[in-house]
Scaffold this motif. Sequence first.
Motif, PDB file in Angstrom:
ATOM      1  N   LYS A  39      13.915   0.098  28.956  1.00  0.00           N
ATOM      2  CA  LYS A  39      13.953  -0.226  27.537  1.00  0.00           C
ATOM      3  C   LYS A  39      15.319   0.035  26.916  1.00  0.00           C
ATOM      4  CE  LYS A  39       9.037   0.761  26.819  1.00  0.00           C
ATOM      5  NZ  LYS A  39       8.069   1.589  26.061  1.00  0.00           N
ATOM      6  N   VAL A  40      16.161   0.803  27.632  1.00  0.00           N
ATOM      7  CA  VAL A  40      17.479   1.131  27.090  1.00  0.00           C
ATOM      8  C   VAL A  40      18.416  -0.031  27.331  1.00  0.00           C
ATOM      9  CG1 VAL A  40      19.429   2.711  27.171  1.00  0.00           C
ATOM     10  CG2 VAL A  40      17.099   3.572  27.498  1.00  0.00           C
ATOM     11  N   LYS A  41      19.032  -0.502  26.254  1.00  0.00           N
ATOM     12  CA  LYS A  41      19.903  -1.665  26.350  1.00  0.00           C
ATOM     13  C   LYS A  41      21.182  -1.309  27.093  1.00  0.00           C
ATOM     14  CE  LYS A  41      21.941  -5.333  23.531  1.00  0.00           C
ATOM     15  NZ  LYS A  41      22.166  -5.828  22.150  1.00  0.00           N
ATOM     16  N   THR A  42      21.538  -2.137  28.082  1.00  0.00           N
ATOM     17  CA  THR A  42      22.746  -1.918  28.864  1.00  0.00           C
ATOM     18  C   THR A  42      23.963  -2.376  28.077  1.00  0.00           C
ATOM     19  OG1 THR A  42      21.492  -2.330  30.878  1.00  0.00           O
ATOM     20  CG2 THR A  42      23.882  -2.407  31.071  1.00  0.00           C
TER      21      THR A  42
ATOM     22  N   ARG B 252      23.941   9.551  18.566  1.00  0.00           N
ATOM     23  CA  ARG B 252      24.589   8.834  19.671  1.00  0.00           C
ATOM     24  C   ARG B 252      23.579   8.178  20.613  1.00  0.00           C
ATOM     25  NH1 ARG B 252      28.855  13.513  20.343  1.00  0.00           N
ATOM     26  NH2 ARG B 252      27.635  14.208  22.134  1.00  0.00           N
ATOM     27  N   MET B 253      22.297   8.196  20.260  1.00  0.00           N
ATOM     28  CA  MET B 253      21.287   7.612  21.136  1.00  0.00           C
ATOM     29  C   MET B 253      21.494   6.107  21.287  1.00  0.00           C
ATOM     30  SD  MET B 253      17.816   9.718  20.067  1.00  0.00           S
ATOM     31  CE  MET B 253      16.766   8.638  21.029  1.00  0.00           C
ATOM     32  N   LYS B 254      21.193   5.627  22.482  1.00  0.00           N
ATOM     33  CA  LYS B 254      21.358   4.218  22.794  1.00  0.00           C
ATOM     34  C   LYS B 254      20.229   3.389  22.194  1.00  0.00           C
ATOM     35  CE  LYS B 254      25.097   4.315  25.308  1.00  0.00           C
ATOM     36  NZ  LYS B 254      26.310   3.550  24.966  1.00  0.00           N
ATOM     37  N   GLU B 255      20.510   2.122  21.963  1.00  0.00           N
ATOM     38  CA  GLU B 255      19.495   1.216  21.473  1.00  0.00           C
ATOM     39  C   GLU B 255      18.361   1.112  22.491  1.00  0.00           C
ATOM     40  OE1 GLU B 255      19.026  -3.470  20.137  1.00  0.00           O
ATOM     41  OE2 GLU B 255      21.023  -2.570  20.381  1.00  0.00           O
ATOM     42  N   GLY B 256      17.174   1.314  22.031  1.00  0.00           N
ATOM     43  CA  GLY B 256      16.017   1.278  22.920  1.00  0.00           C
ATOM     44  C   GLY B 256      15.636   2.633  23.491  1.00  0.00           C
ATOM     45  N   GLN B 257      16.497   3.655  23.297  1.00  0.00           N
ATOM     46  CA  GLN B 257      16.191   5.000  23.806  1.00  0.00           C
ATOM     47  C   GLN B 257      15.135   5.640  22.918  1.00  0.00           C
ATOM     48  OE1 GLN B 257      19.622   7.531  24.336  1.00  0.00           O
ATOM     49  NE2 GLN B 257      18.377   9.395  24.551  1.00  0.00           N
ATOM     50  N   GLU B 258      14.069   6.133  23.519  1.00  0.00           N
ATOM     51  CA  GLU B 258      12.954   6.662  22.749  1.00  0.00           C
ATOM     52  C   GLU B 258      12.761   8.167  22.878  1.00  0.00           C
ATOM     53  OE1 GLU B 258       9.620   4.423  24.102  1.00  0.00           O
ATOM     54  OE2 GLU B 258      10.174   2.614  22.984  1.00  0.00           O
TER      55      GLU B 258
ATOM     56  N   PHE C 243      20.866   7.373  34.227  1.00  0.00           N
ATOM     57  CA  PHE C 243      21.152   7.635  32.818  1.00  0.00           C
ATOM     58  C   PHE C 243      22.643   7.444  32.544  1.00  0.00           C
ATOM     59  CE2 PHE C 243      17.233   9.767  33.794  1.00  0.00           C
ATOM     60  CZ  PHE C 243      16.447   9.559  32.674  1.00  0.00           C
ATOM     61  N   ALA C 244      23.468   7.907  33.501  1.00  0.00           N
ATOM     62  CA  ALA C 244      24.917   7.730  33.340  1.00  0.00           C
ATOM     63  C   ALA C 244      25.285   6.258  33.377  1.00  0.00           C
ATOM     64  CB  ALA C 244      25.651   8.493  34.433  1.00  0.00           C
ATOM     65  N   ALA C 245      24.625   5.500  34.238  1.00  0.00           N
ATOM     66  CA  ALA C 245      24.933   4.074  34.362  1.00  0.00           C
ATOM     67  C   ALA C 245      24.661   3.336  33.055  1.00  0.00           C
ATOM     68  CB  ALA C 245      24.113   3.464  35.494  1.00  0.00           C
ATOM     69  N   LYS C 246      23.666   3.779  32.294  1.00  0.00           N
ATOM     70  CA  LYS C 246      23.342   3.130  31.024  1.00  0.00           C
ATOM     71  C   LYS C 246      23.921   3.867  29.819  1.00  0.00           C
ATOM     72  CE  LYS C 246      19.444   0.268  32.124  1.00  0.00           C
ATOM     73  NZ  LYS C 246      18.226  -0.359  31.566  1.00  0.00           N
ATOM     74  N   GLY C 247      24.730   4.886  30.089  1.00  0.00           N
ATOM     75  CA  GLY C 247      25.372   5.607  28.996  1.00  0.00           C
ATOM     76  C   GLY C 247      24.426   6.457  28.178  1.00  0.00           C
ATOM     77  N   VAL C 248      23.295   6.880  28.759  1.00  0.00           N
ATOM     78  CA  VAL C 248      22.326   7.711  28.050  1.00  0.00           C
ATOM     79  C   VAL C 248      22.724   9.181  28.205  1.00  0.00           C
ATOM     80  CG1 VAL C 248      19.925   8.445  27.910  1.00  0.00           C
ATOM     81  CG2 VAL C 248      20.473   6.042  28.351  1.00  0.00           C
ATOM     82  N   GLU C 249      22.903   9.848  27.099  1.00  0.00           N
ATOM     83  CA  GLU C 249      23.313  11.251  27.097  1.00  0.00           C
ATOM     84  C   GLU C 249      22.130  12.145  27.464  1.00  0.00           C
ATOM     85  OE1 GLU C 249      25.997  14.150  24.177  1.00  0.00           O
ATOM     86  OE2 GLU C 249      25.013  12.357  23.380  1.00  0.00           O
ATOM     87  N   VAL C 250      22.387  13.182  28.272  1.00  0.00           N
ATOM     88  CA  VAL C 250      21.341  14.099  28.728  1.00  0.00           C
ATOM     89  C   VAL C 250      21.767  15.534  28.421  1.00  0.00           C
ATOM     90  CG1 VAL C 250      20.024  14.945  30.713  1.00  0.00           C
ATOM     91  CG2 VAL C 250      20.663  12.522  30.577  1.00  0.00           C
ATOM     92  N   LEU C 251      20.851  16.328  27.864  1.00  0.00           N
ATOM     93  CA  LEU C 251      21.112  17.738  27.603  1.00  0.00           C
ATOM     94  C   LEU C 251      21.067  18.508  28.918  1.00  0.00           C
ATOM     95  CD1 LEU C 251      18.871  18.385  24.449  1.00  0.00           C
ATOM     96  CD2 LEU C 251      21.204  17.494  24.550  1.00  0.00           C
ATOM     97  N   LEU C 252      22.077  19.341  29.154  1.00  0.00           N
ATOM     98  CA  LEU C 252      22.160  20.151  30.371  1.00  0.00           C
ATOM     99  C   LEU C 252      21.718  21.575  30.028  1.00  0.00           C
ATOM    100  CD1 LEU C 252      25.661  18.861  31.543  1.00  0.00           C
ATOM    101  CD2 LEU C 252      23.409  17.999  32.242  1.00  0.00           C
TER     102      LEU C 252
END
Length: 624
Positions: A480-483, A410-416, A438-447
């Motif tokens: 680098k993460v595509k919006t 599920r990683m976003k394009e450009g997420q490294e 991260f939420a604004a760009k839809g990047v998932e974060v492990l809690l």
Amino acid sequence: MAEEKRQFQAEVGKLLDIVVHSLYSNKEIFLRELISNASDSCDRLRYAALTRPELLADDGTGFRIRLIPDAEAGTLTIADNGLGMDHDELVANLGTIAKSGTSEFLSRLTGDSRNDVSLIGQFGVGFYSAFMVADRVTVASRKAGEDAGWCWSSDGKGEFTVAPAPDAERGAAITLHLREDSREFLEAFRLKTVVKRYSDHIAIPVLLKDGDKDEEAINSASALWTRPKSEITPEQYKEFYHHVAHAFDEPWATLHYKAEGAIEYTGLLFLPSTKPFDIFNPDRKQHVKLYVRRVFITDDCEELLPPYLRFVRGIVDSQDLPLNVSREMLQHNPILAKIRTGLVKRILGELKRKAEAEDGDYLTFWDTFGAVLKEGLYEDFERREDILDLCRFRTTASDGWVSLAEYLGRMKEGQEAIYTIAGDDLAALKKSPQLEGFAAKGVEVLLLTDPIDEFWVSSVGDYKDKQFRSVAAAGGDLSKVKTDENSDEPKADEAPTDEIATLIEAVKLALGDKVKDVRASERLTESAVCLVAAEGEMSMHLEKLLRAHRQVEAERPRILELNPRHALIKGLAHRVKTGGTGPLIEDIAALLFDQARIVEGEPPADPAAFARRLVGVMEKGLGA
């Protein structure tokens, strides 16, 4: 023949070894040793009768071991109907400390026949544990196939006697004249307890003769783990789990297998369905019992399983392990290491099978023991990849558990990187201002909310070539993460660059060494400020954990990030740029710093000053 008096003969090297290792740690061990010897004697006769059936010609009852307490006489007799000893064997085996008849018997076996007999008495000292509880020991024995019986007797102080015993039955009857402080072993309940603990799964029935009552079998006489799985019912497995784990829940998983080849051992292991009360004890002991040829050895063998599998319960029965002289401590040897490797591989393999099943039952296990299993990520480099595949996480994009494989998909394009955030409370983490960008760009974060998370993340480094990276670290580059092109959310205007630069300098001047740096934030979208760690620095959450355990003292200064898109920050930036510096700006800078601390779960550095500044700013806002 007249009674003979002889001197004990000692094999000095072995005797010294016995003394050095302080032979036994508790006196109830004597019963285990004598029952083990009796079992060996029966096994030796069973083997000998394969080629000489006449040795069992007078046997109409089958092999048995009898315990006969006599409270009036103060004696306890342990009798077996095994191979027995003749005159010379009594003198040689019982008159020479650390000389084992079993060892000599094995030395006469050749080729593969050695593997056909299950014998444990390799050191010839178990018999002498009887003198821990008795001031005199007698042994009446008649060897199978012979007519003459003999009686050996000693007080353990240097001499023994051997005399004819015409009434001796086949096998051996060891009578202990118990000391006053050991009369507890005349009580039926005490004997049952010791036998249940140490010798419950000896394959020979252990019978107790309690006064006028009929003889009662007090051991199961059937090692469950030695039977084929096809013959064992789920109910029998469950009852054995209750027995071996002292638990009342049902096992979540059962592993029963026999390893064959260069090393032979049987494992019957259980994964509980509920968390044991001592799972987070500092000693982190494992709880798998070790048997050798169906005789209990120890339930405290640190080398048997790694600490991160301490929730496993069950038994391991080895055919090959060498033991020290008292059987209470394993010698360091490569065999045990290979058994450990095999056990860990089996357990992780079963967990993987469960994790890949579609019934969702694995999440029940992970919810209960995941925090413990993750300790292996920090401790077990060899199996780190296997454990990572088993790990499940809460994330900002899901209410359920997520695997790392699912995260990568599920990683976003450009997420490294694989982004993480650690804290004490799941709900508080979800509201952290550090997640806003991260939420604004839809990047998932492990809690991550388990204490071990702070340690394994830095130790592991990456998964499938994707680095683990904390969102709390400074310089979290989201550019680098595509919006998402379909997002209709309007983009807030930022304060002019020159105004933000002027504000940053003013805040730096006001806060001084309270902060390491002040900078404009890329991650904030709603909050005005947040505190972050510098690149490569210890996270604030880890520092908090270490301070609680007094591993670090003073707090390290952190980086204060300002949100150039927030109305408050834009207003302050404009005011400072147009000459509005002074005490008010200093108070606001201090308030923003304390606000950032509060969001991170830390109190204001000076609560009284915080309250005073807050009231002052509110008064000015009301025009007071």
